[in-house]
Motif scaffolding. Structure first.
Motif, short mmCIF file in Angstrom:
data_model
loop_
_atom_site.label_atom_id
_atom_site.label_comp_id
_atom_site.label_asym_id
_atom_site.label_seq_id
_atom_site.Cartn_x
_atom_site.Cartn_y
_atom_site.Cartn_z
N VAL A 9 0.85 -1.18 0.00
CA VAL A 9 0.00 0.00 0.00
C VAL A 9 0.89 1.24 0.00
CG1 VAL A 9 -0.16 -0.08 2.53
CG2 VAL A 9 -1.85 1.23 1.23
N ASP A 10 0.44 2.29 -0.67
CA ASP A 10 1.19 3.54 -0.66
C ASP A 10 0.24 4.72 -0.81
OD1 ASP A 10 3.44 5.22 -0.46
OD2 ASP A 10 4.65 3.86 -1.69
N VAL A 11 0.78 5.91 -0.60
CA VAL A 11 -0.01 7.13 -0.54
C VAL A 11 0.68 8.24 -1.31
CG1 VAL A 11 -0.77 8.96 1.06
CG2 VAL A 11 -1.08 6.57 1.68
N ALA A 167 -5.84 13.73 -1.70
CA ALA A 167 -4.81 12.68 -1.57
C ALA A 167 -5.29 11.44 -2.30
CB ALA A 167 -4.53 12.35 -0.11
N ALA A 168 -4.34 10.54 -2.55
CA ALA A 168 -4.64 9.28 -3.24
C ALA A 168 -3.94 8.14 -2.51
CB ALA A 168 -4.18 9.33 -4.69
N ALA A 169 -4.52 6.96 -2.61
CA ALA A 169 -3.91 5.74 -2.07
C ALA A 169 -3.99 4.65 -3.12
CB ALA A 169 -4.63 5.30 -0.79
N ALA A 170 -3.10 3.68 -3.00
CA ALA A 170 -3.10 2.54 -3.93
C ALA A 170 -2.72 1.28 -3.17
CB ALA A 170 -2.13 2.77 -5.08
N VAL A 171 -3.34 0.18 -3.57
CA VAL A 171 -2.95 -1.14 -3.07
C VAL A 171 -2.77 -2.07 -4.26
CG1 VAL A 171 -4.11 -0.91 -0.84
CG2 VAL A 171 -5.32 -1.96 -2.75
N CYS A 251 -9.13 0.59 10.53
CA CYS A 251 -8.87 1.65 9.55
C CYS A 251 -10.22 2.18 9.08
CB CYS A 251 -8.03 1.12 8.39
SG CYS A 251 -6.40 0.55 8.89
N LEU A 252 -10.72 3.17 9.77
CA LEU A 252 -12.08 3.64 9.59
C LEU A 252 -12.11 4.89 8.71
CD1 LEU A 252 -13.19 3.28 13.31
CD2 LEU A 252 -13.25 1.55 11.51
N SER A 253 -13.30 5.23 8.25
CA SER A 253 -13.49 6.48 7.54
C SER A 253 -12.94 7.63 8.37
CB SER A 253 -14.98 6.72 7.27
OG SER A 253 -15.21 8.04 6.86
N GLN A 254 -12.22 8.52 7.73
CA GLN A 254 -11.61 9.64 8.43
C GLN A 254 -12.46 10.90 8.35
OE1 GLN A 254 -8.16 9.05 9.90
NE2 GLN A 254 -9.16 7.08 9.62
N PHE A 255 -13.75 10.74 8.02
CA PHE A 255 -14.62 11.91 7.87
C PHE A 255 -14.78 12.66 9.18
CE2 PHE A 255 -18.85 13.87 8.06
CZ PHE A 255 -18.70 14.81 7.04
N SER A 256 -14.95 11.93 10.28
CA SER A 256 -15.23 12.58 11.55
C SER A 256 -14.55 11.85 12.69
CB SER A 256 -16.75 12.60 11.79
OG SER A 256 -17.04 12.97 13.12
N PHE A 290 -7.51 3.61 3.50
CA PHE A 290 -6.25 3.00 3.05
C PHE A 290 -5.06 3.92 3.31
CE2 PHE A 290 -9.61 0.70 1.09
CZ PHE A 290 -9.19 -0.61 1.22
N ILE A 291 -5.31 5.21 3.46
CA ILE A 291 -4.26 6.09 3.99
C ILE A 291 -4.01 5.70 5.44
CG2 ILE A 291 -3.66 8.47 4.57
CD1 ILE A 291 -5.20 9.38 2.12
N ALA A 292 -5.08 5.37 6.17
CA ALA A 292 -4.93 4.89 7.55
C ALA A 292 -4.15 3.57 7.58
CB ALA A 292 -6.29 4.72 8.20
N LEU A 293 -4.45 2.66 6.65
CA LEU A 293 -3.70 1.39 6.59
C LEU A 293 -2.22 1.65 6.33
CD1 LEU A 293 -3.51 -1.71 6.44
CD2 LEU A 293 -3.98 -1.51 3.99
N HIS A 294 -1.93 2.55 5.40
CA HIS A 294 -0.53 2.88 5.11
C HIS A 294 0.16 3.38 6.37
CE1 HIS A 294 2.67 5.70 3.68
NE2 HIS A 294 2.95 4.68 2.91
N GLU A 295 -0.52 4.22 7.14
CA GLU A 295 0.05 4.72 8.38
C GLU A 295 0.33 3.57 9.35
OE1 GLU A 295 1.00 7.77 11.38
OE2 GLU A 295 0.90 7.74 9.19
#
Length: 326
Positions: A9-11, A167-171, A251-256, A290-295
């Motif tokens: 995974v990357d960002v 931002a973008a993420a890829a797996v 790794c949840l939605s980062q909306f709130s 997936f940004i959370a997963l990358h972290e």
């Protein structure tokens, strides 16, 4: 028996950073105090595109190239490409067509765009996993999620303008015979709010005003999403004989941030299990889990063999919870 694991995974994000002070001042000039709102959402900084060379597509291409290089792969190694976005640079051809060209993928590579709004990349990974299980020829899939959110955020509306980031993420997904990979997913769809968040606000057939440049965001009760969320997570774990403590990272939605804290309190989760990046990235839409997963991977919170839960919500409500063994 083969399963589908996340190989890597990357960002990618643009260089420009805007902190809360910029938005607080911006809305103070409009007689709005948004400090409490920003605290509720968990914001501090966010990356935004500020030039004419970048957009959602270029971010997707950049993160794809970055990930392939990290994994020592080329476009020829990829059997399927999925581009998840709710802000496509073009509606035809697909954004994936440009990505296919950029990474010089093979002529037999399956390509398509996917849009399930903010739930999109989670849905794309789940759907790609099932397809790979069913098709013996597909061994590696590239899934990219990228939203150019600042492009369609109304400068007069704090919910989008002060909240969103780019931002973008890829797996890369790959088949494996190891005890790891995709396990299960649960959906919950309630269309009660189908007309509350819309872009274009009056539909493509009625684009005729300045306001159609931005997301239409009408008031709705966001708390309605929480009871089904709790039930989904309970069911996901129960039917796979797992407990909340078996999950290394959520790794949840980062909306709130407020919603994440509600989930933490409901299930008595350790703070270390909840991966939060919304303070640094803002809300990036489809890519945020997936940004959370990358972290989590980069910081060593998640290593091979760990259980990871993804959860996200799309406009409407469209809720998706997915379980992986990384």
């Amino acid at each position: 028996m083969e399963n589908i694991r996340i190989k890597g995974v990357d960002v990618y994000h643009p260089d420009k950073i805007l902190d809360n002070a910029y938005f607080i001042n911006h809305f103070a000039e409009r007689d709005k105090d948004i400090e409490r709102f920003l605290t509720h959402m968990g914001r501090d900084k966010r990356y935004v595109i500020d030039n004419s060379e970048e957009n959602g597509l270029t971010m997707g291409v950049a993160v794809a190239r970055k990930l392939l290089k990290k994994l020592n792969l080329t476009g020829k190694d990829i059997d399927m490409i999925v581009f998840s976005t709710q802000v496509p640079e073009t509606t035809f051809p697909t954004n994936t067509m440009f990505l296919h060209a950029a990474i010089e993928a093979d002529s037999e590579t399956i390509i398509f765009d996917s849009n399930a709004n903010c739930a999109g990349m989670t849905v794309a990974v789940e759907q790609a996993s099932y397809y790979m299980k069913a098709n013996a020829r597909i061994n590696k899939t590239l899934v990219v999620g990228s939203d150019y959110n600042s492009l369609i955020s109304n400068p007069e509306d704090e919910i989008t303008y002060a909240n969103y980031g780019d931002a973008a993420a890829a797996v890369v997904l790959e088949k494996t015979k190891e005890d790891s990979g995709f396990i299960d997913a649960i959906y919950h769809t309630d269309s009660v709010n189908h007309d509350k968040i819309m872009y274009p606000g009056n539909g493509l057939s009625n684009i005729n005003s300045e306001e159609d440049k931005y997301i239409k965001w009408l008031p709705f009760n966001a708390d309605l999403a929480m009871p089904p969320t709790y039930r989904m997570l309970d069911r996901l774990l129960e039917r796979n004989n797992l407990t909340t403590n078996d999950i290394k990272a959520y790794c949840l939605s980062q909306f709130s941030l407020a919603n994440i804290l509600k989930i933490q309190n409901k299930f008595a989760l350790d703070q270390k299990q909840l991966i939060y990046v919304g303070d640094r990235f803002g809300y990036t839409g489809t890519s945020s889990p997936f940004i959370a997963l990358h972290e989590a991977v980069e910081t060593g919170v998640v290593t091979r063999g760990d259980y990871v839960v993804f959860w996200t919500i799309g406009a409407g409500f469209q809720l998706v919870a997915m379980l992986f063994k990384y």
